[in-house]
Design an enzyme around this catalytic site. Structure first.
Site, PDB file in Angstrom:
ATOM      1  N   ALA A   1      37.644  31.867  49.300  1.00 11.86           N
ATOM      2  CA  ALA A   1      38.027  32.883  48.319  1.00 11.86           C
ATOM      3  C   ALA A   1      38.087  32.285  46.919  1.00 11.86           C
ATOM      4  O   ALA A   1      38.290  31.082  46.752  1.00 11.86           O
ATOM      5  CB  ALA A   1      39.381  33.481  48.688  1.00 11.86           C
TER       6      ALA A   1
ATOM      7  N   PHE B   1      40.443  32.643  44.702  1.00 15.30           N
ATOM      8  CA  PHE B   1      41.768  32.095  44.417  1.00 15.30           C
ATOM      9  C   PHE B   1      41.901  30.684  44.981  1.00 15.30           C
ATOM     10  O   PHE B   1      42.531  29.813  44.366  1.00 15.30           O
ATOM     11  CB  PHE B   1      42.860  32.997  44.996  1.00 15.30           C
ATOM     12  CG  PHE B   1      44.253  32.499  44.727  1.00 15.30           C
ATOM     13  CD1 PHE B   1      44.820  32.631  43.469  1.00 15.30           C
ATOM     14  CD2 PHE B   1      44.998  31.894  45.730  1.00 15.30           C
ATOM     15  CE1 PHE B   1      46.108  32.158  43.201  1.00 15.30           C
ATOM     16  CE2 PHE B   1      46.281  31.425  45.481  1.00 15.30           C
ATOM     17  CZ  PHE B   1      46.834  31.555  44.211  1.00 15.30           C
TER      18      PHE B   1
ATOM     19  N   TRP C   1      39.463  28.556  45.267  1.00 16.05           N
ATOM     20  CA  TRP C   1      38.668  27.703  44.371  1.00 16.05           C
ATOM     21  C   TRP C   1      39.413  27.423  43.071  1.00 16.05           C
ATOM     22  O   TRP C   1      39.469  26.285  42.603  1.00 16.05           O
ATOM     23  CB  TRP C   1      37.335  28.395  44.084  1.00 16.05           C
ATOM     24  CG  TRP C   1      36.469  27.705  43.064  1.00 16.05           C
ATOM     25  CD1 TRP C   1      36.537  27.816  41.709  1.00 16.05           C
ATOM     26  CD2 TRP C   1      35.403  26.796  43.331  1.00 16.05           C
ATOM     27  NE1 TRP C   1      35.580  27.045  41.108  1.00 16.05           N
ATOM     28  CE2 TRP C   1      34.859  26.401  42.073  1.00 16.05           C
ATOM     29  CE3 TRP C   1      34.820  26.296  44.503  1.00 16.05           C
ATOM     30  CZ2 TRP C   1      33.789  25.523  41.972  1.00 16.05           C
ATOM     31  CZ3 TRP C   1      33.753  25.419  44.392  1.00 16.05           C
ATOM     32  CH2 TRP C   1      33.240  25.036  43.139  1.00 16.05           C
ATOM     33  N   ARG C   2      40.007  28.464  42.488  1.00 17.36           N
ATOM     34  CA  ARG C   2      40.615  28.329  41.159  1.00 17.36           C
ATOM     35  C   ARG C   2      41.994  27.678  41.178  1.00 17.36           C
ATOM     36  O   ARG C   2      42.361  26.967  40.247  1.00 17.36           O
ATOM     37  CB  ARG C   2      40.723  29.708  40.496  1.00 17.36           C
ATOM     38  CG  ARG C   2      39.410  30.350  40.142  1.00 17.36           C
ATOM     39  CD  ARG C   2      39.603  31.681  39.450  1.00 17.36           C
ATOM     40  NE  ARG C   2      40.127  32.710  40.348  1.00 17.36           N
ATOM     41  CZ  ARG C   2      41.359  33.175  40.322  1.00 17.36           C
ATOM     42  NH1 ARG C   2      42.230  32.704  39.423  1.00 17.36           N
ATOM     43  NH2 ARG C   2      41.757  34.111  41.169  1.00 17.36           N
ATOM     44  N   ARG C   3      42.777  27.938  42.225  1.00 16.39           N
ATOM     45  CA  ARG C   3      44.177  27.542  42.196  1.00 16.39           C
ATOM     46  C   ARG C   3      44.584  26.612  43.348  1.00 16.39           C
ATOM     47  O   ARG C   3      45.110  25.530  43.111  1.00 16.39           O
ATOM     48  CB  ARG C   3      45.067  28.793  42.220  1.00 16.39           C
ATOM     49  CG  ARG C   3      44.917  29.669  40.985  1.00 16.39           C
ATOM     50  CD  ARG C   3      45.561  29.024  39.762  1.00 16.39           C
ATOM     51  NE  ARG C   3      45.536  29.920  38.615  1.00 16.39           N
ATOM     52  CZ  ARG C   3      44.589  29.891  37.674  1.00 16.39           C
ATOM     53  NH1 ARG C   3      43.590  29.003  37.760  1.00 16.39           N
ATOM     54  NH2 ARG C   3      44.641  30.738  36.652  1.00 16.39           N
TER      55      ARG C   3
ATOM     56  N   TYR D   1      34.183  28.726  60.920  1.00 10.56           N
ATOM     57  CA  TYR D   1      35.576  29.043  61.235  1.00 10.56           C
ATOM     58  C   TYR D   1      36.031  28.369  62.533  1.00 10.56           C
ATOM     59  O   TYR D   1      37.036  27.662  62.567  1.00 10.56           O
ATOM     60  CB  TYR D   1      35.769  30.555  61.366  1.00 10.56           C
ATOM     61  CG  TYR D   1      35.715  31.340  60.069  1.00 10.56           C
ATOM     62  CD1 TYR D   1      35.359  30.733  58.861  1.00 10.56           C
ATOM     63  CD2 TYR D   1      36.026  32.690  60.054  1.00 10.56           C
ATOM     64  CE1 TYR D   1      35.316  31.461  57.683  1.00 10.56           C
ATOM     65  CE2 TYR D   1      35.981  33.437  58.889  1.00 10.56           C
ATOM     66  CZ  TYR D   1      35.629  32.819  57.710  1.00 10.56           C
ATOM     67  OH  TYR D   1      35.591  33.546  56.551  1.00 10.56           O
TER      68      TYR D   1
ATOM     69  N   LEU E   1      41.856  34.423  53.597  1.00 10.95           N
ATOM     70  CA  LEU E   1      40.982  35.525  53.976  1.00 10.95           C
ATOM     71  C   LEU E   1      41.556  36.873  53.540  1.00 10.95           C
ATOM     72  O   LEU E   1      42.765  37.002  53.329  1.00 10.95           O
ATOM     73  CB  LEU E   1      40.802  35.544  55.504  1.00 10.95           C
ATOM     74  CG  LEU E   1      39.995  34.404  56.110  1.00 10.95           C
ATOM     75  CD1 LEU E   1      40.065  34.494  57.630  1.00 10.95           C
ATOM     76  CD2 LEU E   1      38.551  34.435  55.638  1.00 10.95           C
TER      77      LEU E   1
ATOM     78  N   LYS F   1      49.401  36.087  51.151  1.00  9.06           N
ATOM     79  CA  LYS F   1      50.385  37.124  51.415  1.00  9.06           C
ATOM     80  C   LYS F   1      49.771  38.505  51.236  1.00  9.06           C
ATOM     81  O   LYS F   1      48.815  38.637  50.467  1.00  9.06           O
ATOM     82  CB  LYS F   1      51.596  36.940  50.492  1.00  9.06           C
ATOM     83  CG  LYS F   1      51.337  37.181  49.002  1.00  9.06           C
ATOM     84  CD  LYS F   1      50.537  36.125  48.348  1.00  9.06           C
ATOM     85  CE  LYS F   1      50.155  36.461  46.938  1.00  9.06           C
ATOM     86  NZ  LYS F   1      49.121  35.594  46.420  1.00  9.06           N
TER      87      LYS F   1
END
Length: 329
Positions: free
Chosen positions: A13, A15, A17-19, A57, A73, A96
């Protein structure tokens, strides 16, 4: 186990990658061992950036060099793969909320406890010390008797093909941004809060809610209102109103690491220290793994109870919501 917790990332995802992956790479007690995607090219791109293995997976869950599965996911896919990871003997840090429905969340918590494993939903903001300072303010009686809470998390419209607009993947504003003020209300008001009214604005073309409001109340009569949506100017705050004073905190849920929070109490501006809540969340989870905790540990059981309650409250919002006359083409 060594002094480093090895993460496998199930799902590539944005997010992550970025965080999250930069935070896992930077923390001294964590490392990224492998990433998995259904698209080999995407897994290879992540693996090249974060210097780890690329896999699928099922293959990731079978690796013996992974202690924890981080799972970013889409919501509709989370319960299946959280369960698979737990049954493979891996601790799980999942985005979440844990599940779309309460019974799934409760089932996953029981499974983690029965297998002696950790399970957390990846809410980051509770790890920021600004919220502990707000709780101290309430405990000291600075606001007098608390009468109301209001929390908002609203963002501008997303790109048309964003996964959060996809109904079949569990999309919608309530379960993406609305869960933040719901969790904040739990954090500050306690777990006995319940939903007594709600409304949702539904996009007919996509079949998902894009905005909403809810009214909640505690057993002591403290009212909480929350607002959320994908159709707004940016808003990320909560306020507390007591018999003696009111307080407000901006950038409450997603402050950057260098953000200097300011707690506003009436006309007084109280500066707070900046903090990296992502690093704090990663460190907290790693410490719990290294300490041998499972979902049965009292502190972890409390976190799991909050995670389940968040899903229950979101379900109550859906059940109580008035949508007739609020639909848009």
């Amino acid at each position: 186990m060594t002094g480093v917790v090895r993460f496998g990332v199930l799902g590539c995802a944005s997010f992550a990658w970025r965080r999250m992956l930069p935070a896992l790479r930077a923390h001294p007690r964590t490392e990224v061992a492998a990433v998995a995607s259904r698209e080999p090219a995407k897994a290879a791109r992540f693996a090249a950036e974060f210097r780890c293995a690329a896999t699928g997976y099922d293959e990731l869950l079978g690796r013996d060099d992974i202690d924890v599965v981080y799972l970013p996911l889409p919501l509709a896919l989370r319960p299946r793969w959280i369960e698979a990871a737990l049954r493979a003997g891996k601790h799980v840090l999942a985005e979440k909320p844990l599940a779309l429905r309460p019974w799934d969340a409760r089932r996953l918590v029981r499974l983690a406890a029965n297998h002696g494993l950790l399970l957390r939903d990846n809410f980051l903001f509770p790890h920021h010390p600004q919220h502990a300072q707000v709780r101290e303010l309430l405990a000291a009686g600075r606001l007098g008797r608390l009468r109301a809470f209001h929390g908002s998390f609203c963002i501008p419209p997303l790109p048309p093909h964003d996964v959060r607009y996809r109904r079949e993947l569990g999309g919608g504003a309530l379960l993406d941004v609305g869960v933040y003020p719901l969790r904040a209300a739990q954090l500050l008001l306690g777990g006995d809060i319940r939903v007594v009214g709600a409304s949702l604005l539904v996009d007919d073309r996509r079949g998902v809610d894009v905005a909403g409001q809810a009214l909640l109340v505690t057993k002591d009569g403290v009212l909480a209102t929350i607002g959320f949506g994908f159709e707004h100017s940016y808003e990320c705050s909560y306020s507390l109103h007591g018999t003696a004073a009111a307080a407000r905190l901006d950038r409450a849920y997603t402050p950057p690491a260098d953000w200097r929070p300011v707690l506003r109490i009436e006309d007084e501006a109280v500066p707070l220290e900046p903090a990296d809540q992502i690093a704090a969340a990663v460190g907290s989870f790693a410490d719990a793994v290294l300490a041998g905790r499972s979902a049965r540990h009292p502190a972890e059981a409390r976190w799991c109870a909050h995670a389940v309650r968040t899903v229950e409250l979101a379900e109550q919002v859906r059940e109580m919501a008035i949508t007739g006359g609020w639909r848009v083409a």
